[in-house]
Design an enzyme around this catalytic site. Structure first.
Site, PDB file in Angstrom:
ATOM      1  N   HIS A 164      25.794-120.489 -46.375  1.00  0.00           N
ATOM      2  CA  HIS A 164      25.569-121.842 -45.557  1.00  0.00           C
ATOM      3  C   HIS A 164      26.022-121.959 -44.370  1.00  0.00           C
ATOM      4  CE1 HIS A 164      25.174-126.164 -45.524  1.00  0.00           C
ATOM      5  NE2 HIS A 164      26.302-126.059 -45.347  1.00  0.00           N
TER       6      HIS A 164
ATOM      7  N   LYS B 249      27.455-138.453 -43.192  1.00  0.00           N
ATOM      8  CA  LYS B 249      28.096-138.168 -44.394  1.00  0.00           C
ATOM      9  C   LYS B 249      28.599-139.418 -45.380  1.00  0.00           C
ATOM     10  CE  LYS B 249      28.055-133.462 -43.900  1.00  0.00           C
ATOM     11  NZ  LYS B 249      27.617-132.339 -45.103  1.00  0.00           N
TER      12      LYS B 249
ATOM     13  N   ASP C 137      36.082-132.162 -47.846  1.00  0.00           N
ATOM     14  CA  ASP C 137      35.081-131.328 -48.092  1.00  0.00           C
ATOM     15  C   ASP C 137      34.935-130.110 -47.425  1.00  0.00           C
ATOM     16  OD1 ASP C 137      32.350-130.979 -49.147  1.00  0.00           O
ATOM     17  OD2 ASP C 137      31.555-131.807 -47.613  1.00  0.00           O
TER      18      ASP C 137
ATOM     19  N   THR D  37      28.584-140.150 -51.602  1.00  0.00           N
ATOM     20  CA  THR D  37      28.764-138.916 -51.981  1.00  0.00           C
ATOM     21  C   THR D  37      28.602-138.861 -53.675  1.00  0.00           C
ATOM     22  OG1 THR D  37      30.050-137.907 -50.374  1.00  0.00           O
ATOM     23  CG2 THR D  37      30.117-136.702 -52.173  1.00  0.00           C
TER      24      THR D  37
ATOM     25  N   GLN E 192      23.950-136.579 -38.181  1.00  0.00           N
ATOM     26  CA  GLN E 192      24.919-135.605 -38.043  1.00  0.00           C
ATOM     27  C   GLN E 192      24.970-134.773 -36.801  1.00  0.00           C
ATOM     28  OE1 GLN E 192      24.933-132.942 -41.347  1.00  0.00           O
ATOM     29  NE2 GLN E 192      26.708-131.759 -40.642  1.00  0.00           N
TER      30      GLN E 192
ATOM     31  N   GLU F  95      18.571-126.104 -45.079  1.00  0.00           N
ATOM     32  CA  GLU F  95      18.324-124.430 -45.207  1.00  0.00           C
ATOM     33  C   GLU F  95      16.970-124.032 -45.939  1.00  0.00           C
ATOM     34  OE1 GLU F  95      22.426-122.603 -46.270  1.00  0.00           O
ATOM     35  OE2 GLU F  95      22.370-124.822 -46.770  1.00  0.00           O
TER      36      GLU F  95
ATOM     37  N   GLU G  58      23.490-131.760 -50.426  1.00  0.00           N
ATOM     38  CA  GLU G  58      24.298-130.668 -50.345  1.00  0.00           C
ATOM     39  C   GLU G  58      24.747-130.167 -51.810  1.00  0.00           C
ATOM     40  OE1 GLU G  58      27.163-130.717 -47.187  1.00  0.00           O
ATOM     41  OE2 GLU G  58      25.829-129.829 -45.827  1.00  0.00           O
TER      42      GLU G  58
END
Lengths: 398, 398
Positions: B123, B239, B116, B243, B226, B344, B187
């Site tokens: 970002h 993570k 990744d 995914t 994280q 964000e 994400e």
């Protein structure tokens, strides 16, 4: 008196009948599952008739993958039967012993995910002091969880495979430059090969049912590449070019007499990291640089056991599959002669290491060979062997 | 006039004959390779006679693995033949169109290594400001190399798979506590599925021959886990629980009209990162949170192309294999409505996001569904579709 006539096949030797590690060797009939007996390989396909149908299917495969998936009951049955066969006075019909020197060992399983931990306090503190001299050597999370990251499974290679010096970016006062690594290093580690059913939230108590066996690991590391790239997402190209593993996987069952408690962290552990059985392992490593014994790290001082590492790795809900692989992180002890990387032995390249013959080294030169071996106490005063992991550095390629 | 009677199968629609993404669907005869035409799946096994023997073998497999390994010439031949077949006025004998709503799509390939990246400057700067407010938002290496790390390939799941809220440690003023994540995030990314021969040191010019196709990605992230774990070795349990990837892989060949230059880094690039063809991609993403469009990130602003990422990932000598997978990193633009993560969008949880109906959110609640879609310009004013990646959060399990 066993039919196996090999002085290295003795209980006071690392690869006697108390060890019996599994590997895969190339034969005229293709890759074949084998066990190591002393300095010989015993391929199992030629003696498949000696096993139940279920086990015969596992030992006639071309890799250890089916055996890894089969799970603990099959592992125990197979090991028990093998012990009978290798201790018998008469050779099983069709048995062939091949000297290891005439054998080409292959990577014995298909690697799924590879996680590398960082569980030696001495290593973490040394690296902290070298890489982040302005900060506390140990970061606040370290005593609360086994810090680790995913490595590249596609570049895991078997012992004996040459390792090409990697290229990459390194920092200079004039900005980054690109070229072959100038600080190529090793990391002496112990690795754990997963098996059994796919599982998630594996408790420390259940962890042993998901670990087939144990190998030596050399997690080659390009320190110049790593130091530049690793913030904020961790190591990548400084590690991903190659990780070497021993060719013979010593079954976890062989380590019953080697179990020790892990050191106390100095504060209560979160519940999921508490062990109700001790899974620290009293393994002694030796690191040879071009034949010179340069370090003797002890695994018993590691701050997290494989059971705690596996519990942590899956506690979030992530699955573990047969073939997944995880390693301990560099094994370093408190003393200088127990450091498991050349970064530490040379203290960031500042102090040279003297090899036999007087040569002074800091990091790896092309042509250098590193061999890591390990042993653990076995039952009744015997010794359990972990097969060597060896690799020679080739010059960076075109 | 094509035999395919589906209004969504048109050149001004994302899944017209200019797109033709590949997937694997469950059928009565087991998993079957298929192409998506409009809102239908066209399984290829029933029409295998329409292909050469070499291609028939690839399309009758139970996953895309053989096709990925076959390489660019086979990919081009197969696509050319498929374009003929789907544009033909007459249906191939035996062809069956299955509405997507009646189809169960499977993860279409076996994932090797998963890397990744972190290639959106906006970002990286946003995360830097939120996680490390006392430091410069962009670390010094960022403009010189595509920062990235290995993720867990064993927990890559196909669109539509529920995602269980992960457990883990998070920091409090009284030390770390353990429990379900309280800052579960997404994400929005674009992913690249590798194929062709095993290779190392893949140049930017050769990269397209090692990338089969493109998918949408949701790299679910537990920000509390994280933030506590990630120093110094990068993200791990925050993570590794899941995914999600889109079920249909749009072939790289479909993006010929979407190629754009990547932004200039403001200093010369090291040679191995220079592109002689542009492989930035003009992809437009949309992020839906329980049906509300909350973000529209543009991929064209990403600072590194997939060709640069693949060149970097292999420049050290690491191999890339068919089935290896890499993702762009969160796609965020300069404006607030272009941010590709809720971290964000909510600025670290400080500003809520309003969903349709007035609900205010920062991070994910149990039962929330996130859908990410994407399109790119196609040839002659057409539009290229990337299939949605969707996932619903289930409560943390027992």
């Amino acid at each position: 008196m066993s039919w196996i006539d090999d002085p290295a096949f003795a209980e006071d030797k690392p690869f006697g009948p108390q060890t019996l590690p599994y590997g895969v060797v190339e034969t005229a009939n293709g890759p074949t599952v084998a066990v190591r007996v002393g300095d010989h390989a015993l391929p199992l396909r030629p003696i498949a008739d000696e096993f139940t149908a279920e086990l015969a299917e596992l030992v006639t495969a071309r890799s250890l993958d089916p055996l890894l998936a089969a799970g603990r009951p099959a592992w125990s049955s197979l090991r028990a039967r093998l012990v009978e066969l290798v201790r018998s006075p008469a050779a099983p019909e069709g048995a062939v012993l091949v000297p290891l020197s005439e054998t080409r060992a292959l990577l014995p399983f298909t690697v799924g995910d590879y996680v590398d931990f960082y569980s030696s306090r001495h290593h973490a503190e040394n690296v902290g002091r070298i890489f982040r001299p302005d900060q506390a050597p140990l970061l606040p999370n370290w005593t609360h969880l086994p810090v680790g990251y995913h490595g590249r499974s596609g570049t895991i290679v078997v012992s004996g495979t040459d390792v090409e010096r990697p290229y990459g970016q390194r920092k200079t006062d004039d900005g980054p430059v690109f070229g072959p690594s100038v600080r190529l290093d090793i990391e002496a580690e112990i690795g754990f090969v997963c098996g059994g059913p796919v599982a998630r939230r594996v408790s420390t108590s259940a962890a042993a049912d998901h670990v087939f066996g144990v190998v030596t690991v050399n997690d080659w590391s390009a320190r110049d590449i790593q130091a530049w790239e690793y913030v904020p997402l961790g190591p990548h190209l400084g590690k991903s070019f190659a990780t070497s593993v021993g060719a013979w996987i010593t079954p976890l069952e062989a380590f019953a007499a080697a179990r020790v408690p892990v050191p106390d962290p100095g504060h209560p552990r979160l519940d999921y990291l508490v062990e109700d059985v001790h899974w620290g392992l009293d393994i002694h490593l030796e690191v040879f640089w071009n034949g010179t014994l340069v370090s003797k790290p002890d695994f018993a001082g590691m701050s997290y056991s494989f059971a705690q590492q596996l519990a942590h790795m899956t506690v979030n809900g992530a699955t573990v599959r047969p073939g997944d692989f995880f390693a301990s992180g560099t094994v370093s002890g408190p003393d200088k002669h127990q450091r498991g990387s050349f970064l530490e032995l040379s203290w960031g390249g500042k102090e040279s290491v003297e090899l036999d013959g007087g040569e002074q080294r800091t990091f790896l030169a092309d042509g250098d060979t590193v061999v890591i071996t390990a042993t653990a106490p076995g039952p009744d005063g015997s010794v359990i062997g972990l097969a060597e992991v060896a690799g020679t550095i080739r010059a960076a390629g075109d």
